[in-house]
Design a protein around this motif. Structure first.
Motif, mmCIF file in Angstrom:
data_model
loop_
_atom_site.group_PDB
_atom_site.id
_atom_site.type_symbol
_atom_site.label_atom_id
_atom_site.label_comp_id
_atom_site.label_asym_id
_atom_site.label_seq_id
_atom_site.Cartn_x
_atom_site.Cartn_y
_atom_site.Cartn_z
ATOM 1 N N PHE A 408 0.657 -1.322 0.167
ATOM 2 C CA PHE A 408 -0.005 -0.173 0.025
ATOM 3 C C PHE A 408 0.616 1.375 -0.032
ATOM 4 O O PHE A 408 0.206 2.399 0.088
ATOM 5 N N GLY A 409 2.215 1.149 0.131
ATOM 6 C CA GLY A 409 2.842 2.466 0.150
ATOM 7 C C GLY A 409 2.751 3.099 1.415
ATOM 8 O O GLY A 409 2.924 4.382 1.608
ATOM 9 N N ASN A 410 2.235 2.433 2.555
ATOM 10 C CA ASN A 410 2.008 3.049 3.789
ATOM 11 C C ASN A 410 3.456 3.809 4.278
ATOM 12 O O ASN A 410 4.406 3.246 4.242
ATOM 13 N N VAL A 411 3.348 4.790 5.092
ATOM 14 C CA VAL A 411 4.502 5.546 5.764
ATOM 15 C C VAL A 411 4.669 5.310 7.169
ATOM 16 O O VAL A 411 3.508 5.112 7.770
ATOM 17 N N LEU A 412 5.578 5.369 7.589
ATOM 18 C CA LEU A 412 6.126 4.940 9.080
ATOM 19 C C LEU A 412 5.724 6.522 9.901
ATOM 20 O O LEU A 412 6.341 7.329 9.447
ATOM 21 N N TYR A 476 3.298 7.939 26.025
ATOM 22 C CA TYR A 476 4.181 7.071 25.396
ATOM 23 C C TYR A 476 4.371 7.393 23.905
ATOM 24 O O TYR A 476 3.201 8.131 23.323
ATOM 25 N N ILE A 477 5.606 7.095 23.466
ATOM 26 C CA ILE A 477 5.877 7.336 21.852
ATOM 27 C C ILE A 477 5.425 6.165 21.137
ATOM 28 O O ILE A 477 5.875 4.885 21.454
ATOM 29 N N LEU A 478 4.506 6.052 20.136
ATOM 30 C CA LEU A 478 3.943 4.997 19.376
ATOM 31 C C LEU A 478 4.474 5.167 18.048
ATOM 32 O O LEU A 478 4.118 6.367 17.247
ATOM 33 N N ALA A 479 4.965 4.072 17.358
ATOM 34 C CA ALA A 479 5.101 3.962 15.993
ATOM 35 C C ALA A 479 4.151 3.359 15.491
ATOM 36 O O ALA A 479 3.812 2.243 15.776
ATOM 37 N N THR A 480 3.633 3.766 14.294
ATOM 38 C CA THR A 480 2.467 2.996 13.491
ATOM 39 C C THR A 480 2.658 3.245 12.083
ATOM 40 O O THR A 480 3.604 3.750 11.637
ATOM 41 N N ASN A 481 1.705 2.972 11.271
ATOM 42 C CA ASN A 481 1.581 3.579 9.851
ATOM 43 C C ASN A 481 0.498 4.663 9.616
ATOM 44 O O ASN A 481 -0.162 4.865 10.505
ATOM 45 N N ASP A 482 0.769 5.446 8.589
ATOM 46 C CA ASP A 482 0.045 6.615 8.552
ATOM 47 C C ASP A 482 -1.627 6.272 8.319
ATOM 48 O O ASP A 482 -2.237 7.075 8.542
ATOM 49 N N PHE A 483 -1.886 5.084 7.901
ATOM 50 C CA PHE A 483 -3.251 4.539 7.752
ATOM 51 C C PHE A 483 -3.881 4.669 9.202
ATOM 52 O O PHE A 483 -4.941 5.234 9.520
ATOM 53 N N LEU A 484 -3.241 3.888 10.166
ATOM 54 C CA LEU A 484 -3.961 3.940 11.704
ATOM 55 C C LEU A 484 -3.703 5.340 12.113
ATOM 56 O O LEU A 484 -4.476 5.894 12.871
ATOM 57 N N ALA A 485 -2.623 6.136 11.862
ATOM 58 C CA ALA A 485 -2.214 7.450 12.344
ATOM 59 C C ALA A 485 -3.397 8.177 12.198
ATOM 60 O O ALA A 485 -3.574 9.422 12.729
ATOM 61 N N ALA A 486 -3.990 8.220 11.009
ATOM 62 C CA ALA A 486 -5.249 8.982 10.464
ATOM 63 C C ALA A 486 -6.586 8.600 11.019
ATOM 64 O O ALA A 486 -7.411 9.140 10.494
#
Length: 604
Positions: A408-412, A476-486
């Motif tokens: 999907f080309g998702n971004v970190l 907390y600092i959370l790392a996810t993808n732009d899909f979930l971040a949106a």
């Protein structure tokens, strides 16, 4: 860098009959059909596509795109460059007063763009005959030095007036001046200052992104001194409420901008938006629309300006430009060689099957989360199971394998969220358990349990972060993808979190990690555990006149798979067969069970 000035020769509008004859002779039937279709579309928009009476006024059409993110190939929802070229070429044949502009986030996104670090997109844009592009934050994703290399490869200028080097010089061309049928048009670029946090900071090290409003005022003044008739801001600023420097702010603070063509926030203005005396236009995203701005100039003054969007459906009958279609096909074919490149090795099968990744912990979900933490140094990572699309067999891993798994080309993305928001996210992602769900949360840096004895919405328990109990009040600092971040998959609690950083695409992050470590062997570690609901036993009623007791009907047993278990081992323990357990539990592969998985043991 000095302004880039291109003087275009004057052109008069040709008669429609002459153009059709010429097209029949030189370009064949397909373009003629496209011309007819374009003429019909132009008619359906009324005044916006009316042709100019050259004796009284000059009409100029500006086609524009933004936030394509590498979607140069067409699809059922995306127009793609070949059809856009087919449309614009047919339009140009009847009215040569045309400019084509792009508002950024173009060179990076899908693998067709990233595998050649933007060069494939530049080749396609050259064929489409773009006149200028302003770089968005993602256009810096390969590093600004690579952006300068891409400019060398392009037949169009990359412009931005507010990106400065350490010596306070402009990194790129500030503005260009185009002459179209006697009308001079000044176009200047503005890139979002958010670039410093919406790409890897190392990509823009040493650069400064100055206040767009201050720079815009300077550009308007300079262009007026040059005597231009029309001033266009080509910006990648957007209108997001969380952004400080937006196109709204620039328009409000700077007078003299006739048209502002924008990107960044993926906003689609159906008919543009007039603010003060500025027409703001933006197409949305992913080449789903082609933007059209038409300006009418008479005696050096703009007398009319309008905007519209042509959506994907509009292009159903438009013939794709054959030359550009072949070019994109050739690029895709050449990239198959790149996709076959071996990047590392896995000692175990990486499980990404739908039935697993949308319901339970998997080694591929764990690997993905661990890689998120590796690049971001976040406290925790969250990966949606629906974003994992395939498995990878043990052995050599290719770039193509990674692109297949993450297409999907998702971004970190990195965000700051509270412990309460993390718990809410886990409750949301597991609410459908044991049913499959695309939002099922794979994690790294944390563990949790699903207690089936508790009600949905309050059954995630024993949450730990780095070995310590989750603090609901802590950030907390959370790392996810732009899909979930949106807020995708309903994760609105993550969307509400504070933005920290935007980085590379997921496939890039995973490819680079595997290239770095060379050999991987991820395991299921018990990060996600399921606690079964207890089986209730009913006490027998006392009977004054007892009767002969009936045989007690034994209840089924639920068993939680432990590390080191296999189906035969469990079957022996409960005096049954692995075949029966496989049938009762609908297990497709008897050799594939995981810690935390619930196994139903039928009553004997």
């Amino acid at each position: 860098m000095a302004p880039y000035i291109l003087w275009m020769p004057k052109n008069s509008v040709k008669k429609r009959k002459e153009v059709i004859v010429l097209l029949k002779t030189l370009q064949g039937r397909k373009l003629l059909i496209s011309l007819i279709v374009v003429t019909m579309i132009m008619g359906s928009f009324g005044g916006i596509f009316a042709f100019a009476d050259s004796s009284t006024a000059t009409k100029i059409t500006i086609f524009h795109t933004n936030d394509v993110h590498g979607r140069i190939e067409g699809s059922s929802s995306e127009i793609g460059y070949a059809k856009i070229a087919g449309y614009i070429n047919a339009f140009r044949a009847e009215n040569p007063n045309v400019l084509v502009l792009d508002a950024g986030d173009t060179f990076h996104g899908l693998s067709i763009a990233t595998l050649q670090r933007g060069e494939s997109v530049v080749k396609a844009m050259n064929a489409l005959q773009y006149d200028a592009l302003v770089p968005g934050n993602h256009d810096f994703n390969y590093g600004y030095q690579r952006l300068l290399e891409l400019e060398e490869l392009s037949n169009f200028p990359i412009i931005s007036a507010n990106v400065k080097t350490e010596t306070n010089e402009s990194l790129l061309t500030d503005y260009i001046i185009k002459e179209v049928d006697g009308v001079t048009i000044g176009i200047f670029g503005l890139s979002t200052p958010e670039t410093v946090v919406k790409t890897n900071p190392k990509n823009v090290e040493g650069l400064t992104f100055e206040d767009p409003s201050l720079i815009a005022a300077t550009m308007v003044s300079q262009l007026k001194d040059r005597g231009v008739d029309v001033i266009i801001a080509l910006g990648h600023l957007g209108i997001d409420s969380e952004s400080v420097d937006t196109s709204y702010k620039v328009i409000d603070e700077v007078e003299g901008i006739d048209v502002f063509i924008d990107g960044h926030s993926h906003t689609a203005f159906e008919n543009g938006k007039v603010i003060k005396n500025t027409l703001l236009a933006s197409t949305g995203e992913y080449s789903k629309n082609l933007g059209v701005v038409e300006i009418t100039v008479q005696d050096g003054k703009i007398v009319e300006k309008t905007a519209a969007l042509l959506n994907r459906e509009t292009f159903n009958e438009i013939e794709a430009d054959e030359e550009l279609q072949n070019l994109i096909g050739k690029i895709s074919e050449e990239q198959q060689k790149v996709l076959s490149e071996v990047i590392g090795e896995t000692k175990v099968r990486l499980d990404g099957e739908r039935e697993l990744s949308r319901k339970q912990e998997t080694n591929l979900g764990n690997l993905t989360g661990d890689i998120f933490l590796h690049w971001t140094n976040a406290d925790v990572a969250l990966v949606n199971g629906g974003g994992i699309r395939a498995s990878i067999e043990a052995g050599k891993i290719t770039k193509g394998d990674i692109v297949t798994v993450f297409p999907f080309g998702n971004v970190l993305f990195v965000k700051k969220v509270s412990g309460a928001a993390l718990k809410e996210a886990l409750e949301h992602g597991t609410k459908s358990y044991p049913d499959l769900a695309g939002g099922f949360p794979h994690v790294a840096g944390m563990t949790y349990a699903i207690d089936l004895a508790r009600p949905v919405g309050d059954r995630v328990v024993d949450i730990t972060v780095k070995g310590e109990a989750l603090d609901l009040n802590k950030q907390y600092i959370l790392a996810t993808n732009d899909f979930l971040a949106a807020g995708g998959d309903g994760y609105t609690m993550i969307k509400d979190g504070e933005f920290v950083q935007e980085m590379m695409t997921m496939d890039e992050a995973i490819v680079q990690y595997i290239q770095e470590v060379k050999v991987i062997e991820p395991q299921v570690e018990g990060r996600i555990v399921v606690k079964p609901a207890p089986v209730e036993e009913t006490a027998p009623d006392e009977d004054v006149n007892p009767v002969e007791p009936k045989p007690v009907e034994k209840a089924n047993i639920t068993y939680i798979v432990q590390p080191g278990d296999w189906l035969s081992k469990i079957a022996i323990k409960y005096n049954t067969t692995w075949q029966k357990l496989q049938t009762v539990n609908s297990i497709k592969n008897a050799d594939l069970i995981f810690p935390g998985q619930v196994i139903l043991i039928p009553a004997q």
